[in-house]
Design an enzyme around this catalytic site. Structure first.
Site, PDB file in Angstrom:
ATOM      1  N   HIS A 172      41.407  19.980  28.511  1.00  0.00           N
ATOM      2  CA  HIS A 172      39.988  20.386  28.534  1.00  0.00           C
ATOM      3  C   HIS A 172      39.398  20.473  27.123  1.00  0.00           C
ATOM      4  O   HIS A 172      38.440  21.200  26.899  1.00  0.00           O
ATOM      5  CB  HIS A 172      39.791  21.731  29.245  1.00  0.00           C
ATOM      6  CG  HIS A 172      40.526  21.851  30.542  1.00  0.00           C
ATOM      7  ND1 HIS A 172      39.961  21.550  31.753  1.00  0.00           N
ATOM      8  CD2 HIS A 172      41.816  22.205  30.806  1.00  0.00           C
ATOM      9  CE1 HIS A 172      40.856  21.730  32.714  1.00  0.00           C
ATOM     10  NE2 HIS A 172      41.995  22.121  32.173  1.00  0.00           N
ATOM     11  N   SER A 293      24.986   7.755   4.900  1.00  0.00           N
ATOM     12  CA  SER A 293      23.660   7.835   5.500  1.00  0.00           C
ATOM     13  C   SER A 293      22.640   7.532   4.425  1.00  0.00           C
ATOM     14  O   SER A 293      22.820   7.890   3.255  1.00  0.00           O
ATOM     15  CB  SER A 293      23.439   9.244   6.049  1.00  0.00           C
ATOM     16  OG  SER A 293      22.053   9.519   6.130  1.00  0.00           O
ATOM     17  N   LYS A 299      26.914  12.620   4.010  1.00  0.00           N
ATOM     18  CA  LYS A 299      27.502  12.086   5.241  1.00  0.00           C
ATOM     19  C   LYS A 299      28.576  11.041   4.993  1.00  0.00           C
ATOM     20  O   LYS A 299      28.523  10.256   4.055  1.00  0.00           O
ATOM     21  CB  LYS A 299      26.413  11.460   6.113  1.00  0.00           C
ATOM     22  CG  LYS A 299      25.427  12.477   6.621  1.00  0.00           C
ATOM     23  CD  LYS A 299      25.883  13.118   7.894  1.00  0.00           C
ATOM     24  CE  LYS A 299      25.367  12.291   9.048  1.00  0.00           C
ATOM     25  NZ  LYS A 299      25.723  12.889  10.323  1.00  0.00           N
ATOM     26  N   GLU A 306      32.871   4.568  16.377  1.00  0.00           N
ATOM     27  CA  GLU A 306      31.774   4.647  17.355  1.00  0.00           C
ATOM     28  C   GLU A 306      31.506   3.283  17.988  1.00  0.00           C
ATOM     29  O   GLU A 306      31.243   3.175  19.183  1.00  0.00           O
ATOM     30  CB  GLU A 306      30.502   5.171  16.682  1.00  0.00           C
ATOM     31  CG  GLU A 306      30.640   6.609  16.195  1.00  0.00           C
ATOM     32  CD  GLU A 306      29.535   6.967  15.217  1.00  0.00           C
ATOM     33  OE1 GLU A 306      28.412   7.239  15.678  1.00  0.00           O
ATOM     34  OE2 GLU A 306      29.772   6.963  13.998  1.00  0.00           O
TER      35      GLU A 306
END
Ligand code: ARG
Length: 474
Positions: A172, A293, A299, A306
């Site tokens: 979980h 970024s 960042k 992704e």
């Protein structure tokens, strides 16, 4: 043996720029008809398989004396020329010839003249495309197995270097029990091993030769389908001509294997995305596999992970797309089936890129061992070890031990300490039989080391998994 094209006088044979099937047509197709009908921009990718199939077919036609040796030679030389032209970029891919099959044949006629017209004896574009596409998908399966194995090797190397590095195991996404990073990575080696097996199974089943099934009913010529099967590396000819030209389940099966594999990749990609967040901080990716970024200077984004996660959509979409194209089609060939290729090509391109990028990321990533080890002990992750100790040492039924342990966790939480720091008096107040000995099982190291059941996370077992896979992949 009379070739039907002998019956066509030279002036009635199609000339360059005229459709190869134009005999019964008096007007040219509407522009929109052509626009919806052409597939050359997609199926030109089958050129190598198309030449391979034509070479095998021409050799068989000559061996069975359906065409003369001279014509065969002219055809083979013409096909060689075409290959050179395609490789050098000089080949004229023309939309008026619809697809790769007719582009090759039209060019062949320009290069060698009348003999080109004999190549299509005892063959149809229906068995031709079925053959070309099977050859392509078969190669794609083989290529994919190689790419999967490269990824498995990258995972193995990382797992070996960190076979005993502690990390929290989750259920979980909540801390559950400590495991090792090597164990976690080896879980993916197992998944990708099954994926490779699925591609190998699909390959075995698809490895039959449709060529010679002709349009749908077979051929009246004394062709030798076993001969072309052998030349094209197929196990045997397909057994039913209707099925041969109608079947695309070989592509669906390959897409199913690809979808499951892409699903596994997306799970690993998602874990990497989670692990590299500052909140987790379990692993670091180098500049090679991250991007910055344009507005937020701090960042470091895991874009490759992704995108691997996202490519799954294209692969699974291709499976749904082709399943939908095929459903409800009556036997035998329907033009719907021309829509079979674009999705397959895109799915395998996407999967290839995802597998390569993932192998690169796995090699690149560095676990932050201290952080993972600290997290491995957090969240009362050794609570099960305490319960197991109560069962083993005090002979408590597991349910009772579970209850006592729950109370211990509650107490530790109230005191703001981990189980390993809960004073003995506290534990004894919950069960008088508890002794100092219990602390030996409350560290994450001890927890991992104790899980020596086959397939468990004990580093000794993880090393055994690694050794087995190294052997299997060597
Ligand atoms: N371009 C076609 C395809 O990819 C080749 C087969 C065409 N056959 C036909 N009878 N129109 O499916």
């Amino acid at each position: 043996m009379t070739d039907p094209s002998d019956l066509v006088s030279p002036d009635r044979a199609p000339s360059a720029g005229q459709s190869l099937w134009g005999g019964r047509f008096s007007a040219k197709p509407a522009d929109l008809m052509q626009a919806i009908n052409v597939s050359i921009d997609v199926d030109r990718r089958l050129w190598a398989q198309d030449l391979q199939g034509s070479r095998a077919h021409a050799a068989m036609l000559a061996a069975t004396q359906i065409i003369s040796r001279q014509d065969e030679q002219a055809i083979q030389q013409g096909l060689d020329r075409i290959e050179e032209e395609i490789r050098s970029g000089a080949f004229p891919f023309r939309t008026e010839y619809e697809d790769i099959h007719m582009n090759v044949e039209a060019r062949l006629r320009e290069l060698i003249g009348a003999a080109a017209g004999r190549l299509h004896t005892a063959r149809s574009r229906n068995d031709q495309v079925a053959t070309d596409f099977r050859l392509w998908v078969r190669e794609a399966c083989d290529r994919t197995v190689g790419q999967i194995q490269a990824l498995q090797r990258a995972l193995l190397a990382k797992a070996e270097a960190h076979a005993d590095a502690l990390m929290p195991g989750f259920t979980h996404l909540q801390p559950a029990q400590p495991v090792t990073f090597g164990h976690h990575l080896m879980a993916y080696v197992e998944m990708f091993g099954r994926d490779a097996g699925r591609f190998a199974d699909a390959r075995r089943r698809m490895n039959e030769n449709p060529l010679g099934s002709a349009a749908l009913a077979g051929s009246p010529f004394p062709i030798d389908r076993h001969m072309t099967a052998e030349r094209l590396g197929f196990e045997r000819p397909t057994a039913n001509s209707l099925d041969s030209v109608s079947a695309r389940d070989f592509a669906l099966e390959a897409l199913s294997a690809a979808s499951i594999c892409a699903g596994h990749l997306s799970r690993l990609a998602e874990e990497i995305v989670i692990w590299v967040t500052p909140q987790f901080g379990f692993v670091k990716l180098s500049d090679a596999f991250t991007t910055g970024s344009s507005i937020m200077p701090q960042k470091r984004n895991p874009d490759a992970a992704e995108l691997v996660r996202a490519k799954t959509g294209k692969v699974m979409g291709a499976l749904v797309g082709l399943s939908t194209v095929m459903k409800g089609l009556p036997l035998a060939y329907s033009k719907d089936m021309q829509e079979d290729k674009a999705g397959v090509f895109d799915a395998f391109d996407s999967l290839e890129l995802a597998l390569l990028a993932m192998a690169g990321m796995v090699a690149d990533l560095e676990p932050v061992r201290e952080r993972m080890a600290a997290a491995a002990g957090a969240g009362f992750s050794t609570a099960t070890d305490l319960a197991d100790w109560l069962v083993r040492e005090l002979n408590l039924p597991f349910r009772d031990a579970h209850h006592v342990t729950g109370a211990a966790v509650k107490r530790a939480e109230a005191l703001g300490v981990g189980l390993e720091a809960l004073p003995l008096a506290e534990l004894q107040s919950l069960h008088p039989g508890v002794t100092e000995d219990v602390y030996k099982v409350l560290s994450p190291e001890a927890s991992c080391a104790s899980r020596t059941s086959y397939g468990g996370t004990a580093p000794v077992g993880v090393r055994a998994q690694i050794a087995r896979w190294k052997e299997a992949l060597s």
